[in-house]
Design a protein around this motif. Structure first.
Motif, PDB file in Angstrom:
ATOM      1  N   ASN A  61      64.054  -2.087  36.221  1.00 28.72           N
ATOM      2  CA  ASN A  61      63.841  -0.647  36.176  1.00 28.72           C
ATOM      3  C   ASN A  61      62.608  -0.307  35.352  1.00 28.72           C
ATOM      4  N   ASP A  62      61.930   0.746  35.722  1.00 29.28           N
ATOM      5  CA  ASP A  62      60.704   1.134  35.023  1.00 29.28           C
ATOM      6  C   ASP A  62      60.940   1.492  33.565  1.00 29.28           C
ATOM      7  N   ASP A  63      62.166   1.842  33.197  1.00 28.44           N
ATOM      8  CA  ASP A  63      62.474   2.219  31.814  1.00 28.44           C
ATOM      9  C   ASP A  63      63.083   1.068  31.019  1.00 28.44           C
ATOM     10  N   SER A  64      63.206  -0.103  31.612  1.00 28.96           N
ATOM     11  CA  SER A  64      63.844  -1.234  30.948  1.00 28.96           C
ATOM     12  C   SER A  64      62.825  -2.023  30.121  1.00 28.96           C
ATOM     13  N   PRO A  65      63.102  -2.240  28.816  1.00 34.58           N
ATOM     14  CA  PRO A  65      62.178  -3.030  28.002  1.00 34.58           C
ATOM     15  C   PRO A  65      62.246  -4.523  28.280  1.00 34.58           C
ATOM     16  N   VAL A  66      63.177  -4.950  29.132  1.00 34.81           N
ATOM     17  CA  VAL A  66      63.242  -6.344  29.577  1.00 34.81           C
ATOM     18  C   VAL A  66      62.395  -6.468  30.838  1.00 34.81           C
ATOM     19  N   VAL A  67      61.328  -7.254  30.764  1.00 35.28           N
ATOM     20  CA  VAL A  67      60.348  -7.314  31.862  1.00 35.28           C
ATOM     21  C   VAL A  67      60.216  -8.762  32.347  1.00 35.28           C
ATOM     22  N   PRO A  68      60.902  -9.131  33.445  1.00 37.37           N
ATOM     23  CA  PRO A  68      60.745 -10.486  33.988  1.00 37.37           C
ATOM     24  C   PRO A  68      59.543 -10.564  34.933  1.00 37.37           C
ATOM     25  N   ILE A  69      58.660 -11.536  34.696  1.00 36.29           N
ATOM     26  CA  ILE A  69      57.554 -11.836  35.606  1.00 36.29           C
ATOM     27  C   ILE A  69      57.929 -13.087  36.387  1.00 36.29           C
ATOM     28  N   LEU A  70      57.964 -12.993  37.692  1.00 39.79           N
ATOM     29  CA  LEU A  70      58.383 -14.108  38.543  1.00 39.79           C
ATOM     30  C   LEU A  70      57.267 -15.148  38.642  1.00 39.79           C
ATOM     31  N   LEU A  71      57.616 -16.398  38.302  1.00 34.34           N
ATOM     32  CA  LEU A  71      56.670 -17.514  38.356  1.00 34.34           C
ATOM     33  C   LEU A  71      57.010 -18.495  39.470  1.00 34.34           C
ATOM     34  N   TYR A  72      58.296 -18.589  39.816  1.00 36.91           N
ATOM     35  CA  TYR A  72      58.816 -19.361  40.941  1.00 36.91           C
ATOM     36  C   TYR A  72      58.723 -20.871  40.753  1.00 36.91           C
ATOM     37  N   MET A  73      57.531 -21.444  40.792  1.00 36.16           N
ATOM     38  CA  MET A  73      57.383 -22.896  40.876  1.00 36.16           C
ATOM     39  C   MET A  73      57.561 -23.556  39.507  1.00 36.16           C
ATOM     40  N   PRO A  74      58.299 -24.665  39.428  1.00 35.07           N
ATOM     41  CA  PRO A  74      58.577 -25.291  38.129  1.00 35.07           C
ATOM     42  C   PRO A  74      57.326 -25.710  37.377  1.00 35.07           C
ATOM     43  N   GLY A  75      56.343 -26.219  38.074  1.00 35.38           N
ATOM     44  CA  GLY A  75      55.108 -26.625  37.410  1.00 35.38           C
ATOM     45  C   GLY A  75      54.369 -25.463  36.786  1.00 35.38           C
ATOM     46  N   LYS A  76      54.412 -24.316  37.460  1.00 34.24           N
ATOM     47  CA  LYS A  76      53.713 -23.143  36.936  1.00 34.24           C
ATOM     48  C   LYS A  76      54.443 -22.547  35.743  1.00 34.24           C
ATOM     49  N   VAL A  77      55.756 -22.677  35.718  1.00 33.14           N
ATOM     50  CA  VAL A  77      56.531 -22.203  34.571  1.00 33.14           C
ATOM     51  C   VAL A  77      56.084 -22.930  33.309  1.00 33.14           C
ATOM     52  N   VAL A  78      55.985 -24.239  33.399  1.00 35.94           N
ATOM     53  CA  VAL A  78      55.590 -25.057  32.248  1.00 35.94           C
ATOM     54  C   VAL A  78      54.156 -24.743  31.835  1.00 35.94           C
ATOM     55  N   ALA A  79      53.264 -24.693  32.801  1.00 35.64           N
ATOM     56  CA  ALA A  79      51.854 -24.425  32.499  1.00 35.64           C
ATOM     57  C   ALA A  79      51.682 -23.045  31.885  1.00 35.64           C
ATOM     58  N   PHE A  80      52.435 -22.064  32.388  1.00 35.83           N
ATOM     59  CA  PHE A  80      52.341 -20.692  31.886  1.00 35.83           C
ATOM     60  C   PHE A  80      52.726 -20.634  30.404  1.00 35.83           C
ATOM     61  N   ALA A  81      53.877 -21.222  30.052  1.00 33.73           N
ATOM     62  CA  ALA A  81      54.352 -21.170  28.666  1.00 33.73           C
ATOM     63  C   ALA A  81      53.375 -21.861  27.723  1.00 33.73           C
ATOM     64  N   ARG A  82      52.859 -23.020  28.118  1.00 35.71           N
ATOM     65  CA  ARG A  82      51.944 -23.764  27.252  1.00 35.71           C
ATOM     66  C   ARG A  82      50.612 -23.038  27.103  1.00 35.71           C
ATOM     67  N   GLU A  83      50.114 -22.476  28.185  1.00 32.54           N
ATOM     68  CA  GLU A  83      48.836 -21.763  28.124  1.00 32.54           C
ATOM     69  C   GLU A  83      48.950 -20.493  27.285  1.00 32.54           C
ATOM     70  N   MET A  84      50.073 -19.794  27.382  1.00 31.40           N
ATOM     71  CA  MET A  84      50.245 -18.579  26.579  1.00 31.40           C
ATOM     72  C   MET A  84      50.281 -18.920  25.090  1.00 31.40           C
ATOM     73  N   LEU A  85      50.935 -20.021  24.733  1.00 32.94           N
ATOM     74  CA  LEU A  85      50.954 -20.408  23.327  1.00 32.94           C
ATOM     75  C   LEU A  85      49.566 -20.817  22.851  1.00 32.94           C
TER      76      LEU A  85
END
Length: 550
Positions: free
Chosen positions: A453-477
């Motif tokens: 919902n537009d008013d929800s402070p919980v914001v999930p961004i869909l990454l889908y692929m397992p490799g991209k999940v790992v790369a995303f977390a490491r790159e953000m850190l």
């Protein structure tokens, strides 16, 4: 990925469903078109915006399954290497002399842990060494054996932007002036009570807190518990049992699911936020009764959450209340993520929709998110609370809430209610709403698929692929941003995501910095899967407003 399907988003028709009058719809700011993602009407279009569950392109699902397939094949290959002694297995295994016994360790769970989770374990359980406010300090660690063990380097990562904590209103703070009453309470009462409230652990602070919670929620009475998870898991068995029926949303939290299982009641799961699915089950339950005997159910309890913690979606409360009244069921509302975070004065989804709190039979919430503390509460009619005081396992056997924690909750709640003589609380609520709308709007413009919902402070961004999940977390850190990534089995296998939690303590500069890096990573990792087009300017008006006002 059925729940990710988008519904008819272009319809402008005003519909009344489940017996709700159009003026009730306008007052309650509810979605009454019967479709999961259909449009809100009138005032709803402004105050309770649409929820989108956009489906990713087909190639994304194919590549996600292919990625898991490749990782699984390599897992079996590595198991073969371990079996022939070419690779060491670090996980617990069955002892050779116990091979003929019932297995102590589940083989598939072990397979997933040792071959998939271990390779990406560095993205979780990161050790913090500071206050988890809008920024935090992180102890750097490295692994020399592919994440089986870690060692600290002695280096500290300073001022990492915290986008993962549930610090919605910024009360996880260490300002001396704000925490003076908490320090005084600890000086007077100590840290622990060392007894249950049924014995000699009932303090005047606990009773003051319960009166304040009841006043804040607008109900007759409330009861506080020392652990939020146990508030659900230990109280639901006291409310329902054998011969009762629980209708549970498919995305309910584990604490709700555990409480339902422990109760011994029959459990049926309806599709997320789908009123057709819920009403069908209610009608069948009333008409057919219990299996085999066809006796009427002793109780029918509908269990929902205010804001769903993995999806960011908001419960369709007015419609559920209408169904509850129509079929004479009871309603259990878990406001762990919504209390303090939504509503003009932070009173949760009941205030957000403008419904009467008395229409919710059991109001549950936690103090771990918006209040920067720990524990939970059950609120409602006095008869309900009095019953739980003597029948709830959590009330009878659990240690009473810590005095400084109790005072922290009282301090935060008084601040939200304005009883501290300031407007700090309402400023934080408005800041959180502003940050939420800004962050979500920018992500949509960039082309990310986000849920909720537009008013929800919980914001999930869909990454889908397992490799991209790992790369995303490491790159953000690497860019000094701490995020939470979630994948299977906590989410469907094709819907791995990063979950961002907005806070009133986040400044616009912090959010812009995060958005800048998200935009770069979205392009670099090809994460912008959305095919929708969003305007950079909000709608100045909505044509359905005039139709409702006429």
């Amino acid at each position: 990925m059925a729940r990710a399907a988008a519904a008819n988003g272009n319809s402008k028709t005003l519909l009344n469903c489940n017996g709700l009058r159009s003026e009730d719809v306008k007052r309650s700011v509810s979605q009454c078109n019967g479709e999961k993602n259909g449009p809100r009407t009138g005032v709803a279009s402004r105050q309770h915006r649409q929820e989108f569950f956009e489906q990713a392109p087909m190639y994304v699902a194919v590549m996600t399954y292919l990625g898991f397939g490749i990782v699984t094949l390599f897992g079996y290959f590595r198991d073969f290497l371990r079996a022939v002694g070419l690779e060491k297995c670090h996980l617990a295994q069955e002892r050779e002399e116990q091979k003929d016994f019932v297995p102590l360790y589940q083989d598939f769970e072990n397979f997933y842990t040792r071959n998939l989770y271990m390779r990406v374990r560095d993205n979780w359980n990161r050790p913090l060494c500071s206050l988890p406010g809008p920024v935090f300090d992180l102890m750097e660690r490295v692994s020399d054996d592919y994440n089986w063990t870690f060692r600290f380097t002695g280096r500290t990562l300073h001022n990492v932007i915290n986008m993962g904590s549930y610090n919605y209103l910024g009360f996880a703070e260490n300002k001396e002036d704000f925490l003076k009453t908490v320090a005084d309470t600890m000086q007077q009462y100590g840290v622990g009570v060392c007894s249950t409230r049924q014995e000699i652990g009932n303090l005047s602070l606990h009773e003051d807190l319960e009166k304040l919670v009841a006043s804040f929620l607008g109900v007759e009475s409330s009861m506080a518990f020392g652990m939020g998870f146990a508030t659900n898991s230990m109280n639901i068995p006291a409310l329902v049992g054998k011969g009762c029926l629980i209708l549970s949303d498919e995305l309910n939290h584990t604490s709700l699911i555990l409480g339902a299982r422990l109760s011994g009641a029959t459990i049926r799961v309806y599709k997320h936020n789908n009123m057709h699915s819920l009403e069908k089950m209610l009608r069948e339950a009333v008409c057919s009764g219990q299996p085999r005997t066809h006796r009427p159910w002793k109780k029918i309890l509908i269990m929902v959450e205010g804001i769903y913690s993995m999806e960011g979606s908001v419960v369709r409360l007015p419609e559920i209340i209408a169904l509850k009244k129509k079929y004479k069921a009871y309603l259990y509302l878990d406001e762990a993520h919504s209390i303090g975070a939504v509503g003009p004065s932070g009173r949760g989804v009941t205030e957000m929709f403008g419904v009467n709190p008395a229409d919710v039979d059991v109001m549950m919430g936690t103090f771990t998110k918006s209040f920067g503390a720990a524990g939970g509460y059950i609120a409602g009619k006095k008869e309900l609370v009095d019953y739980l005081r003597s029948h709830s396992h959590s009330a009878v056997y659990a240690s009473a809430m810590s005095p400084p924690i109790t005072e922290q909750i009282i301090r935060a709640m008084k601040c939200i209610m304005g009883k501290d003589g300031t407007t700090e609380g309402i400023k934080r609520i408005r800041q959180l709403a502003e940050n939420t709308r800004y962050f979500r709007a920018r992500l949509k413009e960039m082309g990310f698929i986000i849920y909720g919902n537009d008013d929800s402070p919980v914001v999930p961004i869909l990454l889908y692929m397992p490799g991209k999940v790992v790369a995303f977390a490491r790159e953000m850190l690497e860019r000094n941003i701490g995020v939470v990534v979630v994948g299977f089995p906590a989410t469907p296998i094709t819907e791995a995501r990063a979950r961002f939690c907005l806070s009133a303590a986040h400044t616009r500069a912090m959010l812009d910095q995060v958005l800048h890096h998200l935009n770069e990573l979205g392009d670099g990792l090809c994460l912008k899967f959305s095919r929708r087009k969003y305007s950079s300017r909000p709608d100045l008006c909505n044509e359905t407003d005039f139709e409702l006002d006429s």
